[in-house]
Design an enzyme around this catalytic site. Structure first.
Site, PDB file in Angstrom:
ATOM      1  N   GLU A 253      10.871  -5.346 -42.153  1.00 22.09           N
ATOM      2  CA  GLU A 253      11.068  -4.131 -42.778  1.00 22.09           C
ATOM      3  C   GLU A 253      12.432  -3.918 -43.321  1.00 22.09           C
ATOM      4  OE1 GLU A 253      12.198   0.249 -41.093  1.00 22.09           O
ATOM      5  OE2 GLU A 253      10.243  -0.662 -40.272  1.00 22.09           O
TER       6      GLU A 253
ATOM      7  N   HIS B  95       8.725  -0.255 -30.486  1.00 27.16           N
ATOM      8  CA  HIS B  95       7.401  -0.221 -30.554  1.00 27.16           C
ATOM      9  C   HIS B  95       6.732  -0.787 -29.398  1.00 27.16           C
ATOM     10  CE1 HIS B  95       7.915  -1.022 -35.388  1.00 27.16           C
ATOM     11  NE2 HIS B  95       8.184   0.069 -35.075  1.00 27.16           N
TER      12      HIS B  95
ATOM     13  N   ASN C 220       4.257  -1.870 -38.130  1.00 30.15           N
ATOM     14  CA  ASN C 220       4.423  -0.826 -37.447  1.00 30.15           C
ATOM     15  C   ASN C 220       3.131  -0.039 -37.083  1.00 30.15           C
ATOM     16  OD1 ASN C 220       6.253  -1.445 -39.960  1.00 30.15           O
ATOM     17  ND2 ASN C 220       7.662   0.072 -38.873  1.00 30.15           N
TER      18      ASN C 220
END
Length: 549
Positions: A405, A490, A528
């Protein structure tokens, strides 16, 4: 090689001390140099409805208000079933002394962290200075939960992780799905449940013509240039932030939110958290109630196939103010990967739920998270104004096992730096276990297990640095430390689908108990994870309603 932020004087004549004092936040993580100035905690939010009463009976109790729990509550309510949701964090529906519900990321106060007296920011240092600061102890929005080998960042409040993430709503590539959820039919997920999840979450895409010209995404355009010059695919991804609102922010016609750096401590205006989507729809049915500042401590079988649930009510200092016992016909565990796993491991080990199988607590992973920064040349400015909501990433999953990202560094001044959160193909999995001596749940993760993630990220950034003649930043995670290998945003796994549960989240050994959150996913989603968590919950609750209710 050139990094003006690492020299005594930057390109604008700022002194080293002046630069860091002027730096507000990095990656929206509330990095503030002037540590020690505590801000009074705001008044507690008042729940919209009366909390659950001692002795109550409910058809369905949902533990947690994150993605999985919110999906379950909405769909059950639409099927005509009354639901009560239990949330450990606050409602986040009342403004603080500054008139806003959420704290600004450049000035963390008690609202920012969960029951801490000092911030624990993922980026702990900047230009050689430690940047954590004292804050009042309060039931704030971001929990930095420390285990022996890793810190897990989690959202606390009605809406769970949706309150504090960057909103990147990424559906995994179909060819990778078999490694994510091998027991789930990909045709159904991509034909029905991913589209349903994206619609429910309010996913939208940035206007690419606007993105190409706006100042606030200059940092991302630099990231694209560097990725493409090294031969890596640069991919745009959707988000749950309202990009039309962001356009108005840039035009100066509405209060700033993303352009004020708001991200990890909540978003006051345009981010479509679960409060605005699934939870709002669920409450509108009239069949869903929510009790904030309540924490489930036990679930055990009761007469008639029901379950007895013990709950502590807490205040904003974290003190227990009441203990309650309620009964529920069915219980959905939706407290997140860590919360659900810890509770189930405790209940199995202490004999409250003896029928749970040996897979409880296993298969936990960090989604391969690792962070790094790169120091760019003077001719590659990344912009003093940076939108806190990321829009794109570098995809080297097939060749190198990494999706990076392109993340913001919204400091308010030019840093000549690029920052990245990588999701990597890390095979290491940890397990939760009950520690009878401490009365707590431990996690077996080891920091050394991050090395595969570092190696995967290096397949991207070593090549870019070589091509651009740039270097890694070494001042963000400690002294002379390149990699942010101590954390995850996460958490996934701990009650893995088709192992700890059946193939739709029913817990083995105890009919009427279900898992419906990220603990079902075995450690990695390749991107994600929240869209996958939502889509899986949509799949599972549809089956449960059709066959169990």
């Amino acid at each position: 090689m050139s990094d003006p932020t690492l020299r005594g004087t930057g390109s604008h004549g700022l002194s080293r001390r002046g630069f860091i004092t002027g730096t507000g936040s990095i990656l929206g993580l509330g990095i503030v140099a002037h540590a020690g100035r505590a801000v009074a905690a705001p008044a507690a939010a008042v729940p919209a409805a009366a909390p659950i009463e001692n002795g109550a009976h409910v058809p369905v109790l949902v533990i947690g208000t994150g993605y999985g729990g919110s999906v379950a509550a909405l769909r059950l309510a639409q099927a005509g079933i009354d639901v009560h949701m239990i949330e450990m964090g606050m409602a986040w529906d009342a403004p603080g002394a500054d008139g806003k519900i959420f704290a600004n990321t450049t000035n963390p106060d008690g609202r920012s962290y969960w029951l801490r007296t000092k911030t624990e920011q993922p980026l702990s240092n900047f230009l050689g200075f430690p940047i954590d600061r004292d804050i009042p102890r309060y039931t704030g929005i971001l929990d930095a939960e420390n285990f022996s080998g890793i810190t897990v960042y989690q959202g606390r409040g009605v809406g769970g992780g949706s309150l504090v993430n960057g909103g990147m709503a990424v559906t995994p590539k179909r060819e990778n799905f078999g490694t994510v959820l091998p027991s789930v039919n990909a045709d159904e997920m991509y034909g029905t449940y991913y589209p349903r999840a994206n619609a429910g979450l309010g996913v939208n895409n940035v206007d690419l013509a606007w993105w190409e010209t706006t100042d606030c995404y200059q940092y991302a355009r630099v990231g694209r240039k560097h990725a493409q010059r090294s031969g890596f695919p640069f991919v745009f991804v959707p988000n749950v932030y309202d990009f039309e609102y962001m356009k108005r922010e840039a035009a100066g016609t509405v209060p700033k939110s993303s352009l004020a750096g708001e991200i990890l401590y909540g978003n006051n205006f345009a981010k479509k958290s679960l409060q605005k989507t699934y939870i709002a729809q669920a409450k509108a049915t009239g069949r869903v109630a929510i009790s904030p500042l309540h924490k489930v401590t036990s679930v055990a079988p009761a007469a008639g196939g029901r379950y007895t649930v013990a709950i502590d009510q807490i205040n904003t200092s974290g003190d227990t103010t009441a203990t309650k016992t309620v009964t529920a016909d069915r219980v959905f565990f939706a407290a997140g990967s860590v919360g659900t796993s810890k509770l189930l491991v405790k209940l199995k080990a202490t004999g409250a739920l003896p029928g749970l199988n040996a897979e409880i607590g296993k298969g936990w992973g960090d989604n391969g998270n690792v962070m790094c920064g790169r120091a760019n040349h003077l001719w590659d400015p990344t912009g003093s104004l940076q939108a806190s909501m990321p829009t794109a990433g570098i995809d080297n999953w097939t060749a190198g096992g990494a999706f990076a990202e392109v993340a913001p560094l919204p400091t308010g001044i030019e840093t000549f730096a690029s920052f990245y959160l990588s999701i990597t193909r890390n095979p290491n999995r940890a397990a939760f276990s009950w520690n009878a001596g401490t009365g707590k749940v431990d996690l077996s993760w080891q920091t050394a297990w991050k090395q595969p993630s570092i190696n995967a990220a290096k397949t991207i950034f070593d090549k870019i640095n070589a091509k651009e003649g740039t270097i890694y930043r070494t001042d963000l995670f400690g002294v002379y430390k390149i990699w942010g290998d101590h954390l995850t945003y996460h958490p996934l796994g701990g009650a893995v689908l088709n192992k700890a549960t059946d193939n739709h989240g029913r817990l083995h050994g105890h009919p009427g108990l279900y898992v419906i959150d990220g603990s079902l996913i075995p450690g990695n989603t390749t991107v994600n994870p929240f869209v996958t968590i939502t889509a899986l919950a949509e799949r599972n609750i549809e089956k449960i309603i059709a066959t169990d209710l």
